[in-house]
Design a protein around this motif. Structure first.
Motif, PDB file in Angstrom:
ATOM      1  N   LEU A   1       0.853  -1.188   0.000  1.00 48.46           N
ATOM      2  CA  LEU A   1       0.000   0.000   0.000  1.00 48.46           C
ATOM      3  C   LEU A   1       0.892   1.242   0.000  1.00 48.46           C
ATOM      4  N   PRO A   2       0.891   2.001  -1.087  1.00 39.92           N
ATOM      5  CA  PRO A   2       1.738   3.210  -1.118  1.00 39.92           C
ATOM      6  C   PRO A   2       1.479   4.144   0.063  1.00 39.92           C
ATOM      7  N   MET A   3       0.234   4.230   0.510  1.00 36.80           N
ATOM      8  CA  MET A   3      -0.107   5.110   1.643  1.00 36.80           C
ATOM      9  C   MET A   3       0.616   4.677   2.922  1.00 36.80           C
TER      10      MET A   3
ATOM     11  N   ALA B   1     -11.949  -6.550  -3.103  1.00 34.96           N
ATOM     12  CA  ALA B   1     -12.752  -5.344  -2.873  1.00 34.96           C
ATOM     13  C   ALA B   1     -12.462  -4.249  -3.898  1.00 34.96           C
ATOM     14  N   ILE B   2     -11.195  -4.130  -4.304  1.00 34.61           N
ATOM     15  CA  ILE B   2     -10.864  -3.049  -5.256  1.00 34.61           C
ATOM     16  C   ILE B   2     -10.852  -3.551  -6.702  1.00 34.61           C
ATOM     17  N   GLU B   3     -11.128  -4.847  -6.863  1.00 37.41           N
ATOM     18  CA  GLU B   3     -11.229  -5.470  -8.186  1.00 37.41           C
ATOM     19  C   GLU B   3      -9.942  -5.317  -8.994  1.00 37.41           C
ATOM     20  N   VAL B   4      -8.850  -5.703  -8.376  1.00 34.73           N
ATOM     21  CA  VAL B   4      -7.554  -5.700  -9.058  1.00 34.73           C
ATOM     22  C   VAL B   4      -6.954  -7.091  -8.913  1.00 34.73           C
ATOM     23  N   GLU B   5      -6.377  -7.592 -10.004  1.00 39.11           N
ATOM     24  CA  GLU B   5      -5.763  -8.915  -9.990  1.00 39.11           C
ATOM     25  C   GLU B   5      -4.367  -8.852  -9.380  1.00 39.11           C
ATOM     26  N   LYS B   6      -3.846 -10.019  -8.985  1.00 39.92           N
ATOM     27  CA  LYS B   6      -2.461 -10.082  -8.518  1.00 39.92           C
ATOM     28  C   LYS B   6      -1.501  -9.948  -9.703  1.00 39.92           C
ATOM     29  N   GLY B   7      -0.212  -9.858  -9.416  1.00 42.49           N
ATOM     30  CA  GLY B   7       0.803  -9.782 -10.470  1.00 42.49           C
ATOM     31  C   GLY B   7       0.989  -8.362 -10.985  1.00 42.49           C
ATOM     32  N   TRP B   8       1.247  -8.254 -12.277  1.00 41.11           N
ATOM     33  CA  TRP B   8       1.575  -6.955 -12.878  1.00 41.11           C
ATOM     34  C   TRP B   8       0.337  -6.184 -13.347  1.00 41.11           C
ATOM     35  N   SER B   9      -0.837  -6.605 -12.898  1.00 43.81           N
ATOM     36  CA  SER B   9      -2.065  -5.951 -13.374  1.00 43.81           C
ATOM     37  C   SER B   9      -2.155  -4.491 -12.939  1.00 43.81           C
ATOM     38  N   TRP B  10      -1.335  -4.100 -11.952  1.00 44.17           N
ATOM     39  CA  TRP B  10      -1.336  -2.697 -11.516  1.00 44.17           C
ATOM     40  C   TRP B  10      -0.971  -1.765 -12.668  1.00 44.17           C
TER      41      TRP B  10
ATOM     42  N   ASP C   1      -2.796   6.487  -6.984  1.00 44.87           N
ATOM     43  CA  ASP C   1      -2.309   5.468  -6.056  1.00 44.87           C
ATOM     44  C   ASP C   1      -1.426   4.438  -6.758  1.00 44.87           C
ATOM     45  N   PHE C   2      -1.831   3.995  -7.940  1.00 48.77           N
ATOM     46  CA  PHE C   2      -1.037   2.993  -8.638  1.00 48.77           C
ATOM     47  C   PHE C   2       0.208   3.595  -9.285  1.00 48.77           C
ATOM     48  N   LEU C   3       0.202   4.905  -9.497  1.00 52.07           N
ATOM     49  CA  LEU C   3       1.386   5.583 -10.030  1.00 52.07           C
ATOM     50  C   LEU C   3       2.591   5.371  -9.117  1.00 52.07           C
ATOM     51  N   ASN C   4       2.309   5.256  -7.810  1.00 51.85           N
ATOM     52  CA  ASN C   4       3.388   5.048  -6.829  1.00 51.85           C
ATOM     53  C   ASN C   4       4.163   3.752  -7.057  1.00 51.85           C
ATOM     54  N   PHE C   5       3.537   2.812  -7.750  1.00 47.31           N
ATOM     55  CA  PHE C   5       4.224   1.536  -7.978  1.00 47.31           C
ATOM     56  C   PHE C   5       5.438   1.699  -8.887  1.00 47.31           C
ATOM     57  N   ILE C   6       5.485   2.797  -9.647  1.00 47.92           N
ATOM     58  CA  ILE C   6       6.661   3.015 -10.508  1.00 47.92           C
ATOM     59  C   ILE C   6       7.914   3.119  -9.630  1.00 47.92           C
ATOM     60  N   GLY C   7       7.836   3.984  -8.610  1.00 52.84           N
ATOM     61  CA  GLY C   7       8.982   4.147  -7.709  1.00 52.84           C
ATOM     62  C   GLY C   7       9.298   2.882  -6.936  1.00 52.84           C
TER      63      GLY C   7
END
Lengths: 324, 149
Positions: free
Chosen positions: A270-272, B75-84, B92-98
């Motif tokens: 969780l980034p937060m 709950a957020i309807e996102v799959e595991k793996g690289w689906s982000w 929120d998902f932009l943070n995964f780049i860093g």
């Protein structure tokens, strides 16, 4: 210690004591059970959480440096025990916090030869492989079991911190065949004495076996593993203390990378939670280094031991359902 | 332990200079770590400031983060793996780049030192480095998923 130093330490202790005692009234308002039913938070604004995380991790960063432990080992039991985040996310964040700290420290340690690449690589390969399995086990097991095991592990670490001795320059009379084949030896400059210190190692196979368990625990609990790396490198293999500490920190950047990927790919990030924690611990570490010379290490170390003991106890009670 | 007293730090510096592969590793790590942390802080600012809207509103997130990871993803309807990656336009998902960048640095560092080991004919360490890269890529691939709890 100067009176100002005592005041700072007292404030830190009071802060953690405050969280410990008033945990229920502060945080339990939005903490739901494992049933999956979310309780809406009606009074506490969202920004309270990253802000309080930042403050707590900032303090953890200071205490970790002063107490000579990695941030991850304090982060997971404290945030996992006293914040409303699920342990899956806390462990994922713990690994990334430890990883960020190790990546930041790595270049300086490698450049000064206080971290030795040749020493680190074989152990890193074993630990990072096993950390993957540890992470997968941790994410597959029921939360209460992981929480209880985490508490036991933390109390075990407390035992190691109390009992384990350190050796500045361990004696290695005869190197083993494996370390000879891998040419694991080194030299570094000891600034405090003006000496160059050559070192070599023994008992390499035994060390590699122990790193299997270190890797599994690092991945399973998201703790980082400096608390285990240093005694093994220093006392078992005979690496000088400074190189043990430096190489251990560097090792974390490899071990935690493999486990962190498992948590990322399983959605346990969780980034937060992660970003304020990384920034908080890093800033706290900078401050900790600055006040390191003004404090008495023994006092801080005892504070860290007490904090870990309380957090470990809390984790066991939470895992067993006695204090949820 | 062999301890020798030295009086000339320049000589000492030559004697304790790390090997080529260690220096290369340190230099690449140093540069990439700074970039990674900068990206992490920048993307988090874009997220919490609301400049880039989040997939999960921040107020709603506080009601979800106590769930186990499996329940949370449902709950957020996102799959595991690289689906982000599919949600990257959200704050929120932009943070995964860093986060992913920081987690990928070690792989790049190891790839950079393999040629040096080959040049030195140090095939054992070339193999260890290659295996380390393989392990990290396997971990990063998303192929290793857990059943969840």
């Amino acid at each position: 210690m100067k009176p100002t130093g005592l005041v700072k330490i007292s404030i830190l202790l009071l802060f953690f004591l405050f969280i410990f005692v008033f945990y229920d009234s502060l945080f339990m308002e939005i903490y739901a059970s494992e049933s999956g039913l979310a309780k809406p938070n009606s009074t506490i604004p969202w920004w309270f959480w990253p802000l309080s995380l930042f403050i707590v991790t900032f303090l953890i960063g200071i205490v970790a440096v002063l107490g000579g432990v990695g941030g991850g080992v304090l982060f997971v039991p404290i945030v996992g025990g006293f914040f409303p985040f699920h342990l899956d996310f806390v462990r994922g964040a713990g690994l990334l916090v430890a990883l960020a700290g190790a990546l930041t420290a790595g270049p300086g340690l490698l450049a000064k030869n206080l971290a030795n690449l040749r020493l680190a690589l074989p152990f890193a390969l074993i630990a990072s492989t096993c950390a993957i399995f540890g992470a997968m086990i941790g994410l597959a097991l029921p939360t209460n079991i992981v929480q209880t095991a985490l508490g036991i592990c933390i109390l075990f670490i407390v035992g190691i911190m109390i009992k384990a001795k350190k050796s500045e320059y361990p004696e290695v009379k005869k190197t083993d065949a494996l370390s000879n084949a891998l040419k694991i030896h080194g030299v570094y400059y000891e600034v405090s004495t003006g000496h160059t210190i050559k070192w070599k190692i023994h008992r390499t196979p035994q060390g590699l076996i122990i790193f299997i368990f270190i890797g599994i625990m690092a991945g399973m609990f998201g703790l980082g593993a400096g608390w285990a790396n240093v005694p093994v490198l220093n006392l078992l293999l005979g690496v000088p203390l400074k190189v043990s500490v430096g190489t251990s920190k560097f090792l974390l950047s490899i071990t935690d990378t493999s486990a962190a990927w498992i948590y990322i790919n399983n959605g346990a990030v969780l980034p937060m939670l992660v970003v304020p924690s990384i920034i908080g611990i890093m800033l706290g570490s900078f401050v900790g280094v600055k006040i390191l010379f003004k404090t008495k290490p023994a006092i801080i170390r005892n504070i860290v031991i007490v904090m870990l003991f309380l957090a470990g106890l809390r984790s066991i009670l939470k895992g067993l359902g006695i204090w949820t | 332990m062999d301890i020798k007293k030295t009086h000339m730090p320049i000589d000492v510096e030559k004697r304790v200079r790390p090997p080529e592969e260690q220096i290369r590793y340190a230099k690449i790590l140093s540069k990439m770590m700074k970039v990674g942390l900068a990206v992490l802080i920048l993307t988090f600012f874009l997220y919490i400031s609301g400049i880039i809207p989040a997939h999960i509103p921040k107020e709603k997130l506080t009601t979800l983060w106590h769930l186990s990871v499996t329940e949370y993803l449902d709950a957020i309807e996102v799959e595991k793996g690289w689906s982000w990656v599919l949600f990257i336009k959200n704050g929120d998902f932009l943070n995964f780049i860093g986060i992913v960048f920081l987690s990928g640095i070690t792989i790049i560092c190891f790839l950079s030192i393999i040629p040096i080991f080959f040049k030195k004919k140090d095939y054992i360490y070339a193999l260890i480095s290659f295996l380390e890269v393989a392990i990290l890529i396997l971990a990063a691939s998303g192929l290793l998923k857990t059943g969840g709890h």
